[in-house]
Design an enzyme around this catalytic site. Structure first.
Site, PDB file in Angstrom:
ATOM      1  N   ASN A  68      -6.189  -3.682  -4.350  1.00 58.55           N
ATOM      2  CA  ASN A  68      -6.012  -5.087  -3.994  1.00 58.55           C
ATOM      3  C   ASN A  68      -5.810  -5.898  -5.271  1.00 58.55           C
ATOM      4  O   ASN A  68      -6.699  -5.958  -6.124  1.00 58.55           O
ATOM      5  CB  ASN A  68      -7.222  -5.611  -3.221  1.00 58.55           C
ATOM      6  CG  ASN A  68      -7.295  -5.008  -1.835  1.00 58.55           C
ATOM      7  OD1 ASN A  68      -6.293  -4.918  -1.134  1.00 58.55           O
ATOM      8  ND2 ASN A  68      -8.480  -4.576  -1.428  1.00 58.55           N
ATOM      9  N   HIS A 102     -12.303  -2.818  10.958  1.00 55.78           N
ATOM     10  CA  HIS A 102     -11.811  -2.519   9.612  1.00 55.78           C
ATOM     11  C   HIS A 102     -11.985  -3.694   8.655  1.00 55.78           C
ATOM     12  O   HIS A 102     -11.352  -3.734   7.595  1.00 55.78           O
ATOM     13  CB  HIS A 102     -10.344  -2.092   9.646  1.00 55.78           C
ATOM     14  CG  HIS A 102     -10.066  -1.044  10.671  1.00 55.78           C
ATOM     15  ND1 HIS A 102     -10.553   0.242  10.579  1.00 55.78           N
ATOM     16  CD2 HIS A 102      -9.377  -1.100  11.833  1.00 55.78           C
ATOM     17  CE1 HIS A 102     -10.172   0.937  11.631  1.00 55.78           C
ATOM     18  NE2 HIS A 102      -9.468   0.158  12.409  1.00 55.78           N
ATOM     19  N   ARG A 122      -5.978  -8.868  -6.355  1.00 56.18           N
ATOM     20  CA  ARG A 122      -6.528 -10.215  -6.205  1.00 56.18           C
ATOM     21  C   ARG A 122      -8.038 -10.149  -6.320  1.00 56.18           C
ATOM     22  O   ARG A 122      -8.618  -9.069  -6.450  1.00 56.18           O
ATOM     23  CB  ARG A 122      -6.151 -10.775  -4.839  1.00 56.18           C
ATOM     24  CG  ARG A 122      -6.579  -9.835  -3.698  1.00 56.18           C
ATOM     25  CD  ARG A 122      -6.365 -10.439  -2.335  1.00 56.18           C
ATOM     26  NE  ARG A 122      -6.492  -9.464  -1.257  1.00 56.18           N
ATOM     27  CZ  ARG A 122      -7.634  -9.049  -0.731  1.00 56.18           C
ATOM     28  NH1 ARG A 122      -8.785  -9.490  -1.219  1.00 56.18           N
ATOM     29  NH2 ARG A 122      -7.651  -8.162   0.253  1.00 56.18           N
ATOM     30  N   GLU A 143      -9.754   0.751  -4.165  1.00 53.49           N
ATOM     31  CA  GLU A 143     -10.594   1.169  -3.051  1.00 53.49           C
ATOM     32  C   GLU A 143     -10.420   2.658  -2.754  1.00 53.49           C
ATOM     33  O   GLU A 143      -9.309   3.198  -2.836  1.00 53.49           O
ATOM     34  CB  GLU A 143     -10.259   0.355  -1.803  1.00 53.49           C
ATOM     35  CG  GLU A 143     -10.487  -1.139  -1.993  1.00 53.49           C
ATOM     36  CD  GLU A 143     -10.320  -1.922  -0.706  1.00 53.49           C
ATOM     37  OE1 GLU A 143      -9.719  -1.373   0.249  1.00 53.49           O
ATOM     38  OE2 GLU A 143     -10.788  -3.070  -0.642  1.00 53.49           O
ATOM     39  N   LYS A 151       0.821  -1.212   0.000  1.00 53.07           N
ATOM     40  CA  LYS A 151       0.000   0.000   0.000  1.00 53.07           C
ATOM     41  C   LYS A 151       0.856   1.264   0.000  1.00 53.07           C
ATOM     42  O   LYS A 151       0.438   2.304  -0.515  1.00 53.07           O
ATOM     43  CB  LYS A 151      -0.949  -0.038   1.190  1.00 53.07           C
ATOM     44  CG  LYS A 151      -1.929  -1.219   1.110  1.00 53.07           C
ATOM     45  CD  LYS A 151      -2.727  -1.370   2.377  1.00 53.07           C
ATOM     46  CE  LYS A 151      -3.686  -2.555   2.277  1.00 53.07           C
ATOM     47  NZ  LYS A 151      -3.004  -3.837   2.042  1.00 53.07           N
ATOM     48  N   GLU A 201      -1.503   6.743   7.885  1.00 50.67           N
ATOM     49  CA  GLU A 201      -2.206   7.679   7.016  1.00 50.67           C
ATOM     50  C   GLU A 201      -3.302   8.372   7.812  1.00 50.67           C
ATOM     51  O   GLU A 201      -3.710   7.888   8.877  1.00 50.67           O
ATOM     52  CB  GLU A 201      -2.810   6.952   5.808  1.00 50.67           C
ATOM     53  CG  GLU A 201      -3.918   5.978   6.158  1.00 50.67           C
ATOM     54  CD  GLU A 201      -4.471   5.258   4.928  1.00 50.67           C
ATOM     55  OE1 GLU A 201      -3.883   5.402   3.840  1.00 50.67           O
ATOM     56  OE2 GLU A 201      -5.479   4.557   5.061  1.00 50.67           O
ATOM     57  N   GLU A 253      -6.225   2.101  -1.622  1.00 52.17           N
ATOM     58  CA  GLU A 253      -5.299   1.050  -2.030  1.00 52.17           C
ATOM     59  C   GLU A 253      -5.876   0.308  -3.218  1.00 52.17           C
ATOM     60  O   GLU A 253      -7.047   0.474  -3.579  1.00 52.17           O
ATOM     61  CB  GLU A 253      -5.069   0.061  -0.880  1.00 52.17           C
ATOM     62  CG  GLU A 253      -6.341  -0.700  -0.484  1.00 52.17           C
ATOM     63  CD  GLU A 253      -6.200  -1.459   0.810  1.00 52.17           C
ATOM     64  OE1 GLU A 253      -5.728  -0.849   1.786  1.00 52.17           O
ATOM     65  OE2 GLU A 253      -6.559  -2.643   0.844  1.00 52.17           O
TER      66      GLU A 253
END
Length: 649
Positions: free
Chosen positions: A275, A220, A277, A260, A116, A185, A273
């Site tokens: 992902n 999360h 996959r 995302e 990330k 962040e 980020e």
């Protein structure tokens, strides 16, 4: 053409990939740890290879063993699923170097986006400098650079908590992903988690397959997801799609991926980020677009093109993740035998378990995903809530009631551009309301009547038949105790305040105020539980169990797991209520175990690496007497006085 695929995963995603492989006529190879030797994904594959050990670090995270298994089984391709090694570029390279087909993006794309920190650099976003943080920068989010699923993430609201949370996040990330890198962040309060599913081939075509909203999260980790994300303007959707496609093209991406964003209440999108996959929530996109994303992954890996533009979206889909956990008790994961799992027709069930399977302690507690698709959002929500409410779940405590209440909560169900939509703080605001016990007052009576019909002799005791029969039950998981009375008469079973219409060992019908209610009753052998519709009851004995008595201040393991670390305290030290004593790792999450009261630590049986069962004695805190506590407080107050005043006192 691919003829045999090793699925480098477990649970529901391994079963889901295997289902598409069967449809395509592709042979499947499963890998399994020792606890998963008889798991559903192992049983349903055409071939299975053992990975010796139990923990993810010893098994599913061992890239060398997985590649060796693929070669030994004669597979010609590897599908990583999600989690574990799915975003590990070194694993992808090892698969390719072994002459196998990697069903995923190129290793270079994984390196660019799976970390990330690197992904943010690619998108022109710099992470915060940990050493330069001030109180004005708070709150912040500590986040694992690799992996996902909420593991390795911590919200920090006080500067003095930062160091400890960094240590905890690194440890959890290293355990879950084999990579302890974390970054910091800004943490945006009240945002919505919105993402874009992309699919890209090796010939320059990139599809942006709509949006998903995954804002309902605990720790999360997503709990309820839907497609499309409701209430977005056409301009915002276009911006999200454009950024997602740009991210894919910037890395020469191939296969399935998800970009995302966090969308603020005023409609600004912040990149989170990418992902690299397949996502857990991919079924809602499949439902809306009428696609099989796993089949597309395989076709792209074989070198095929995506055919033209992406298909049009139709209707709305909502997914709920069914977990073996107790939301009312800090989301404590549950283990044990899942005696029965079934949902009504009309919804999709993606499950990693079947009737009679054991839920192990080493992995994520997700049992299944339930998905509803309908022409409108309101219809999809209604269909999913009803299906979950009517589902048959016999076994450990689940989050089923939380899911049903969340789906029907006005903030989620009736969201609109005028009133707003549920955001990532939904459970923080409403968890108490969503988990408040709402007992069915007649379920215990139905259980007692079914038992009286000869189904079992679980719990309770009987007096003479001329006297009322008495049984006691405890509802789970809230612990409310119930006492019910009924009589055997010439006309059958009777009870005060209701009319017993019919009673059998597996079904009871009661009439209350002129309304007949049916109750389905099941008492799986060896479970010690009775399931009455959606209510779970434990029959209680007349006398307390001596083994359940513990010394005051005993700190017991709330779940089976492994002690990962303890704080710098020793027997004889004074502790305060709520002070952390140790951390347990269970089902891929760390759980903080705190002092139950202020007092003296008189015993500490936990050491790092120790594996414990539910109820294991971890420590004992001898609670200080109230008068001693008052004296201590008075001394502290006295010491805090003005020095001159204290000296003259």
């Amino acid at each position: 053409m691919i003829s045999s695929i090793l699925i480098a995963n477990r649970g529901e995603i391994a079963c889901r990939i295997a289902r598409t492989c069967r449809d395509l006529g592709i042979h499947t190879v499963a890998v399994h740890s020792d606890p998963d030797a008889d798991a559903l994904h192992t049983r349903t594959a055409d071939t299975a290879v053992r990975l010796p050990g139990a923990t993810p670090a010893d098994t599913y995270l061992r890239a060398d063993l997985v590649v060796k298994a693929a070669l030994a089984a004669g597979a010609d391709a590897v599908h990583p699923g999600y989690g574990f090694l799915s975003e590990n570029a070194a694993f992808a390279r090892a698969v390719i170097d072994a002459g196998l087909v990697w069903i995923g993006p190129p290793p270079a794309a994984i390196e660019a986006m799976a970390s990330k920190t690197r992904a943010k650099e690619l998108m022109g976003i710099a992470p915060l400098d940990v050493d330069g943080l001030t109180a004005d920068d708070l709150p912040v989010l500590v986040k694992a650079a690799a992996g996902g699923g909420g593991r390795g993430m911590r919200v920090v609201r006080e500067l003095d908590q930062l160091k400890g949370e960094l240590v905890a996040a690194r440890a959890e990330a290293a355990s879950a992903f084999g990579d302890g890198e974390v970054f910091v962040e800004p943490y945006i309060e009240g945002g919505r988690h919105v993402e874009v599913q992309i699919m890209a081939d090796a010939h320059g075509t990139v599809w942006a397959l709509g949006t998903r909203d995954c804002s309902l999260q605990r720790r999360h980790q997503k709990v309820i997801e839907e497609a499309p994300a409701p209430g977005l303007t056409p301009e915002l959707i276009d911006t999200l799609h454009t950024q997602a496609v740009r991210a894919a093209r910037a890395t020469d991406y191939r296969g399935a991926g998800t970009v995302e964003f966090l969308v603020t209440s005023d409609g600004r999108a912040h990149f989170l980020e990418m992902n690299t996959r397949l996502q857990v929530e991919h079924p809602v996109t499949e439902a809306v677009f009428g696609l099989d994303l796993v089949a597309l992954q395989i076709r792209i890996a074989e070198g095929h093109r995506l055919d033209g533009a992406s298909p049009p979206a139709r209707g709305h889909a909502v997914e709920a993740r069914l977990y073996a956990e107790d939301p009312a008790r800090s989301w404590t994961p549950q283990t044990g035998t899942l005696h029965r799992i079934a949902v009504p027709d009309g919804v999709r069930l993606d499950s990693g378990y079947a009737d009679g399977d054991t839920i192990p302690v080493h992995y994520d507690p997700m049992l299944a995903k339930v998905v509803a698709h309908a022409p409108t959002r309101a219809e999809a929500i209604r269909r999913l809530a009803a299906a979950l409410e009517r589902a048959t779940l016999h076994g450990p405590v689940t989050n089923r009631d939380l899911l049903v209440r969340s789906l029907r909560h006005p903030e989620f169900a009736a969201g609109s551009p005028d009133t707003g939509f549920a955001d990532t703080g939904f459970f923080d605001r409403h968890l108490h309301q969503l988990t408040a016990p709402v007992p069915d007052p007649h379920a215990p009576l139905a259980a007692a009547l079914a038992d009286a019909c000869g189904r079992s002799s679980l719990g309770g005791w009987r007096n003479l038949h001329s006297q009322p029969q008495i049984k006691r039950y405890r509802s789970e998981p809230d612990g409310t105790e119930h006492e019910v009375r009924y009589r055997h008469t010439r006309d059958g079973l009777t009870a005060e305040g209701v009319r017993v219409v019919s009673a059998a060992p597996d079904r009871v019908v009661l009439e209350v105020d002129g309304i007949q209610r049916p109750f389905t009753v099941a008492a799986p052998a060896g479970s010690g539980r009775v399931h009455v519709n959606a209510t779970t009851l434990t029959p209680l004995s007349r006398f307390p169990d001596p083994a359940s008595q513990q010394a005051p201040g005993s700190l017991l393991a709330p779940m089976p797991g492994t002690v990962v670390r303890t704080t710098d305290i020793a027997v004889g030290d004074r502790v305060t209520a709520g002070q952390p004593i140790l951390w347990l790792e269970a089902m891929k999450m760390e759980h903080k175990i705190t002092a139950p009261a202020s007092g003296t630590l008189t015993a500490l049986h936990a050491t790092p690496g120790l594996q414990v069962e539910v109820g294991t004695l971890l420590a004992v805190v001898e609670e200080e007497a109230q008068d001693q506590a008052a004296l201590d407080q008075a001394a502290q107050d006295h010491a805090a006085q003005d020095p001159q005043e204290a000296a003259s006192a």
